[in-house]
Design an enzyme around this catalytic site. Structure first.
Site, PDB file in Angstrom:
ATOM      1  N   ARG A  76      -0.603 -15.814   5.852  1.00 51.69           N
ATOM      2  CA  ARG A  76      -1.782 -14.671   6.911  1.00 51.69           C
ATOM      3  C   ARG A  76      -2.765 -15.866   7.390  1.00 51.69           C
ATOM      4  O   ARG A  76      -2.856 -16.846   6.989  1.00 51.69           O
ATOM      5  CB  ARG A  76      -2.432 -13.828   6.087  1.00 51.69           C
ATOM      6  N   ASP A 102       4.527  -5.755  -7.777  1.00 45.24           N
ATOM      7  CA  ASP A 102       5.763  -5.117  -8.269  1.00 45.24           C
ATOM      8  C   ASP A 102       6.413  -4.768  -7.116  1.00 45.24           C
ATOM      9  O   ASP A 102       7.788  -4.413  -7.708  1.00 45.24           O
ATOM     10  CB  ASP A 102       5.242  -4.029  -9.371  1.00 45.24           C
ATOM     11  N   LEU A 115      -9.848  -3.337  -8.319  1.00 47.06           N
ATOM     12  CA  LEU A 115      -8.942  -4.552  -7.750  1.00 47.06           C
ATOM     13  C   LEU A 115      -9.362  -5.906  -8.317  1.00 47.06           C
ATOM     14  O   LEU A 115      -8.414  -6.779  -8.270  1.00 47.06           O
ATOM     15  CB  LEU A 115      -9.166  -4.671  -6.260  1.00 47.06           C
ATOM     16  N   ASN A 116     -10.433  -6.081  -8.760  1.00 47.92           N
ATOM     17  CA  ASN A 116     -10.952  -7.303  -9.537  1.00 47.92           C
ATOM     18  C   ASN A 116     -10.207  -7.606 -10.905  1.00 47.92           C
ATOM     19  O   ASN A 116     -10.003  -8.759 -11.219  1.00 47.92           O
ATOM     20  CB  ASN A 116     -12.160  -7.393  -9.748  1.00 47.92           C
ATOM     21  N   GLY A 175      -4.563   0.447  11.032  1.00 43.92           N
ATOM     22  CA  GLY A 175      -6.090   0.206  10.650  1.00 43.92           C
ATOM     23  C   GLY A 175      -6.164  -0.653   9.520  1.00 43.92           C
ATOM     24  O   GLY A 175      -7.267  -1.148   9.347  1.00 43.92           O
ATOM     25  N   HIS A 176      -5.151  -1.188   8.991  1.00 45.54           N
ATOM     26  CA  HIS A 176      -5.212  -1.925   7.927  1.00 45.54           C
ATOM     27  C   HIS A 176      -5.881  -3.505   8.247  1.00 45.54           C
ATOM     28  O   HIS A 176      -6.617  -3.935   7.522  1.00 45.54           O
ATOM     29  CB  HIS A 176      -3.698  -2.265   7.292  1.00 45.54           C
ATOM     30  N   ASP A 209      -7.365 -10.331  -2.548  1.00 43.31           N
ATOM     31  CA  ASP A 209      -6.778 -11.302  -2.146  1.00 43.31           C
ATOM     32  C   ASP A 209      -7.095 -12.228  -1.397  1.00 43.31           C
ATOM     33  O   ASP A 209      -7.050 -13.450  -1.217  1.00 43.31           O
ATOM     34  CB  ASP A 209      -5.114 -11.134  -1.840  1.00 43.31           C
ATOM     35  N   CYS A 241      -8.994  -6.101  -0.618  1.00 48.75           N
ATOM     36  CA  CYS A 241      -8.954  -7.548  -0.112  1.00 48.75           C
ATOM     37  C   CYS A 241      -9.402  -8.492  -1.259  1.00 48.75           C
ATOM     38  O   CYS A 241      -9.939  -9.502  -0.998  1.00 48.75           O
ATOM     39  CB  CYS A 241      -9.957  -7.726   1.069  1.00 48.75           C
TER      40      CYS A 241
END
Ligand code: NAG
Length: 330
Positions: free
Chosen positions: A191, A162, A142-143, A293-294, A258, A256
């Site tokens: 958020r 996307d 994810l990095n 659960g996110h 982001d 995470c």
């Protein structure tokens, strides 16, 4: 003598009449003025609104600055969404370059490259040259999404997933907001976080999704699924952010990266991000954020990063940037 008296009486009478009628004329004049003024005010508002909406196309696009922005799009085996996104954004005025973050084991096929390249050519404004790059990554992390890019053409990066599409007008408005605050993250998806009072032992934070932003009207992050930021943050994310944070993002696949970016920018600026109002069109199926659960995992990420920084760098705000041409009353 008498005649004189009568004429004086008449004169007085007349003057009295004249005065009273002047008074009522004044009142009427005042009333007329008020009505006329109100009318002019309303008509003026309406006319200027009509004029703006009428000239939409020419005024919609802000004078294109010397340098535009780069779209950094994250994708994973959803070629239809990728094609759809790119064919859309290719028509936006400020777009200079498209970087596709590619983390799949197989490199992009020639047919996909060809298709995207052609789409850009046919959709770009006045046949403008838009750079297209696939940033191929060996490992799937994810990095990758925030890997440093050495020869970026612009300072501004529009980071995008996307599966969401924003009209060019929204993108360009957000870009103009970013230009007023180039160190800040400027985005469409806010958020929040807050201190969890139920845990007394230490500062424990809770991550707040869209509903808490909607309810409280405050936020402290904008997600990189749709946000502008300066290219220097790619350098900082890759080279200066603590390795432990990158490892946590990569290993746990907790989605995470982001949040890590929001922490990084907040720690650098000491200021909140800017939420921009824009139209959002979701084109993919709803992603991970709608799964249960996110938020729990996001909360764990927030607390992990607070531990790494030794403090909570995120700053809350309730400012929202809105295109004033689209708001009739202010
Ligand atoms: C956060 O910012 C401070 C001050 O600017 C800096 O010294 C520190 O290294 C940053 N922390 C991290 C974890 O990057």
């Amino acid at each position: 003598m008498r005649g004189n008296f009568i004429s004086r009486r008449i004169l007085q009478r007349f003057r009295h009449l004249a005065i009273s009628s002047v008074g009522s004329v004044k009142m009427k004049l005042l009333l007329c003025c008020c009505i006329a003024f109100t009318f002019v005010l309303i008509a003026g508002r309406a006319a200027s609104f009509m004029a703006w909406t009428h000239h939409h196309d020419s005024l919609r696009h802000f004078p294109t600055p010397r340098k535009g922005y780069t779209i950094l799009i994250n994708t994973w085996k959803r070629y239809d969404l990728l094609k759809q996104s790119i064919s859309h954004y290719a028509s936006c005025a400020g777009l200079e370059s498209i970087h596709i973050v590619w983390s799949e084991p197989d490199p992009p096929s020639d047919s996909l490259r060809e298709f995207i390249w052609r789409t850009i050519k046919s959709n770009s404004r006045d046949g403008k040259d838009i750079e297209l790059r696939f940033d191929i990554n060996k490992e799937d992390s994810l990095n990758n999404r925030f890997k440093e890019i050495k020869d970026l053409k612009t300072d501004a990066i529009f980071s995008i997933d996307d599966d969401v599409i924003f009209p060019c007008t929204s993108v360009e408005f957000a870009f103009s907001v970013w230009q007023s605050a180039p160190d800040t993250m400027v985005g469409f998806v806010p958020r929040s976080h807050w201190v969890d009072k139920s845990k007394e032992s230490m500062e424990y934070y809770t991550y707040g999704g869209w509903w808490s932003v909607w309810w409280m009207g405050t936020y402290s992050m904008v997600l990189s699924k749709a946000a502008f930021f300066h290219k220097k943050y790619l350098f900082l994310y890759t080279n200066q952010m603590p390795t432990s944070i990158r490892e946590y993002v990569a290993k746990n696949s907790r989605n995470c990266e982001d949040i890590a970016m929001s922490f990084l920018v907040a720690n650098t600026t000491g200021a909140p991000p800017i939420w921009v109002k824009g139209k959002i069109f979701e084109i993919g199926s709803t992603g991970i954020s709608s799964l249960g659960g996110h938020n729990k995992r996001r909360t764990q990420c927030v607390n992990k990063f607070v531990g790494e920084y030794g403090r909570m760098p995120l700053v809350s705000t309730s400012v929202k940037a809105v295109d004033s041409r689209n708001s009739l009353f202010w």
